[in-house]
Design an enzyme around this catalytic site. Structure first.
Site, mmCIF file in Angstrom:
data_model
loop_
_atom_site.group_PDB
_atom_site.id
_atom_site.type_symbol
_atom_site.label_atom_id
_atom_site.label_comp_id
_atom_site.label_asym_id
_atom_site.label_seq_id
_atom_site.Cartn_x
_atom_site.Cartn_y
_atom_site.Cartn_z
ATOM 1 N N GLY A 189 5.166 -24.411 -104.280
ATOM 2 C CA GLY A 189 5.801 -24.710 -105.540
ATOM 3 C C GLY A 189 6.735 -25.748 -105.885
ATOM 4 O O GLY A 189 6.976 -25.937 -107.020
ATOM 5 N N CYS A 209 -0.792 -34.235 -96.631
ATOM 6 C CA CYS A 209 0.358 -34.473 -95.576
ATOM 7 C C CYS A 209 -0.335 -34.784 -94.301
ATOM 8 O O CYS A 209 0.329 -34.519 -93.324
ATOM 9 C CB CYS A 209 1.333 -33.487 -95.658
ATOM 10 S SG CYS A 209 0.969 -31.656 -95.363
ATOM 11 N N CYS A 259 -3.884 -25.701 -105.842
ATOM 12 C CA CYS A 259 -3.161 -25.649 -104.365
ATOM 13 C C CYS A 259 -1.806 -25.546 -104.461
ATOM 14 O O CYS A 259 -1.029 -26.267 -103.840
ATOM 15 C CB CYS A 259 -3.688 -26.542 -103.441
ATOM 16 S SG CYS A 259 -5.511 -26.657 -103.369
#
Length: 462
Positions: free
Chosen positions: A278, A389, A274
């Site tokens: 980047g 997150c 995933c």
């Protein structure tokens, strides 16, 4: 206009954009971006559409025959972000100023008033400019144009009574379903601190390739104890020194921690599942590891490749689903799994209005499948860092506990506070990383604010 007290639940799938007949070819200066902001805000709250998508749709509306220029798009975004961040406060304050409540069948009136109040109270837009734009916007909407005088009076009262807008309710700007979850998980004091942190303006953090102190001085920032550079001011990112040269990239200080915890070494085979957009892959590339970046979206990987090119870094890329990806065993794997992103609400305030409690169930099941696949791709002695997150325990602590029950070949490799800049409060009893928006990013002097992140480091037993 009572404050929002229910989860959005995407109650209205109808169109929420601008409905007026085609206006004159040229709108008054600054009005187009405010119309776009009102339409986008309505779209996010009423239809559960993400902020970026809603803004793109609003900005491309046919009434803006030439579209919005870069400056107007930036202003529209700022207006919507602060409107979402302080939505409960704005609605409650406006409700006090509307003696008879919001008129029925008043079109875009509510959203125009909200973005107007946001500009006056939180964006330092001159009162007269915000009030004039409010009245003009109302007059352009056939469903609300009959309330132009009311809009004018309310907007002027917002300016006159600006000192009375704050509320004693610490959760006024937090969707009720999230406030209830956070109180249950973290307790009243910590939950209120999270809610308060999500209301604050967010600084910009950078991950630099080298010489953090030098770049901090050059860009007017500070080096956090975690190693990130936090800027004091705000400048368009592409205009900042070092951007075009690929010397750094934007990455929240908390988001920069998981890749460091993987401890990738030169020559190791490392996978970033995933991977897009980047930032974490770039960190891994800097270690000298042979990095394979995996993402299910070919389009995201294209943007990812462009980012790496700017940074003069290289990684092998593969379009694949992380739940079924197959490869030779890796020395180390980073799995930044899809999640509800409730830890990022201070940067992305639309999250609370586009996510639902049911999304936690759906995403938790996906995360479990990804974890099992990632564990199967490790060599004996290999390392896995899992992160999200989200500040919901189902997407963090509970995932790791369940994985260890399912897979006796995996064990925790505890994280030490020294690995994350000495942030003792961000390591739990199991040696897992748990940052909260209310946690400090630096110990001395205190520079508060981190995205909410969970990360655990695991090892496959030899």
């Amino acid at each position: 206009m009572a404050p929002v007290t229910q989860p959005p639940g995407r109650p209205n799938r109808g169109r929420s954009g601008l409905k007026a007949a085609p206006p004159p070819a040229e709108l008054p200066a600054g009005l187009a971006c405010r119309l776009a902001a009102a339409a986008a805000l309505s779209d996010v709250v009423m239809n559960g559409r993400g902020l970026d998508e809603a803004l793109a749709s609003a900005a491309a509306h046919p009434r803006f025959t030439q579209g919005l220029d870069e400056r107007d798009r930036a202003l529209a975004r700022s207006i919507v972000v602060v409107s979402l961040r302080r939505l409960g406060t704005l609605r409650r304050f406006l409700g006090r100023l509307l003696d008879k409540g919001l008129p029925k069948k008043s079109g875009q009136l509510e959203w125009i008033l909200i973005v107007t109040a946001a500009q006056i109270l939180f964006l330092d837009v001159p009162d007269h400019a915000a009030v004039n734009a409010c009245v003009q916007a109302v007059r352009l909407d056939p469903a609300s144009q009959g309330f132009a005088s009311l809009a004018n009076a309310v907007a002027r009262n917002v300016a006159r009574q600006r000192d009375e807008h704050e509320s004693d309710d610490p959760y006024v700007d937090t969707p009720t379903w999230l406030a209830a979850r956070w109180r249950k998980t973290y307790g009243d004091e910590a939950a209120a601190a999270i809610a308060a942190a999500n209301r604050a303006e967010v600084p910009l953090d950078l991950t630099v390739k080298s010489d953090a102190a030098g770049w901090a001085e050059r860009l007017d920032g500070d080096v956090l104890d975690t190693g990130s550079v936090r800027l004091r001011g705000s400048v368009p990112v592409p205009e900042m020194p070092g951007y075009a040269d690929g010397a750094w990239w934007v990455q929240d200080a908390a988001a920069a921690l998981p890749a460091r915890l993987l401890r990738a070494e030169p020559g190791e085979r490392v996978a970033d599942l995933c991977a897009a957009p980047g930032g974490k892959t770039a960190q891994l590339c800097l270690t000298g590891a042979n990095v394979t970046a995996v993402d299910r979206s070919a389009e995201r990987l294209k943007r990812f490749a462009a980012n790496l090119e700017r940074l003069a870094l290289t990684a092998e890329t593969e379009v694949a689903d992380a739940t079924s990806y197959s490869a030779q065993p890796f020395d180390a794997i980073l799995l930044d799994a899809p999640c509800t992103a409730t830890g990022t609400m201070r940067r992305h305030p639309d999250v609370g209005w586009t996510k639902r409690a049911s999304d936690i169930v759906t995403l938790s099941a996906l995360q479990s499948r990804m974890l099992d696949r990632a564990a199967s791709l490790l060599r004996p002695g290999g390392r896995l860092v899992y992160c999200t997150c989200s500040i919901e325990p189902e997407e963090g602590e509970a995932q790791i506990a369940a994985l260890l029950r399912r897979n006796p070949d995996m064990a925790r490799s505890p994280i030490a506070p020294e690995e994350i800049g000495g942030l003792v409060d961000s390591v739990n009893a199991q040696g897992e990383l748990r940052t909260l928006p209310s946690h400090p990013a630096r110990l001395d002097p205190p520079l508060t604010g981190l995205d909410g992140f969970f990360a655990a480091r695991l090892v496959r037993k030899a």
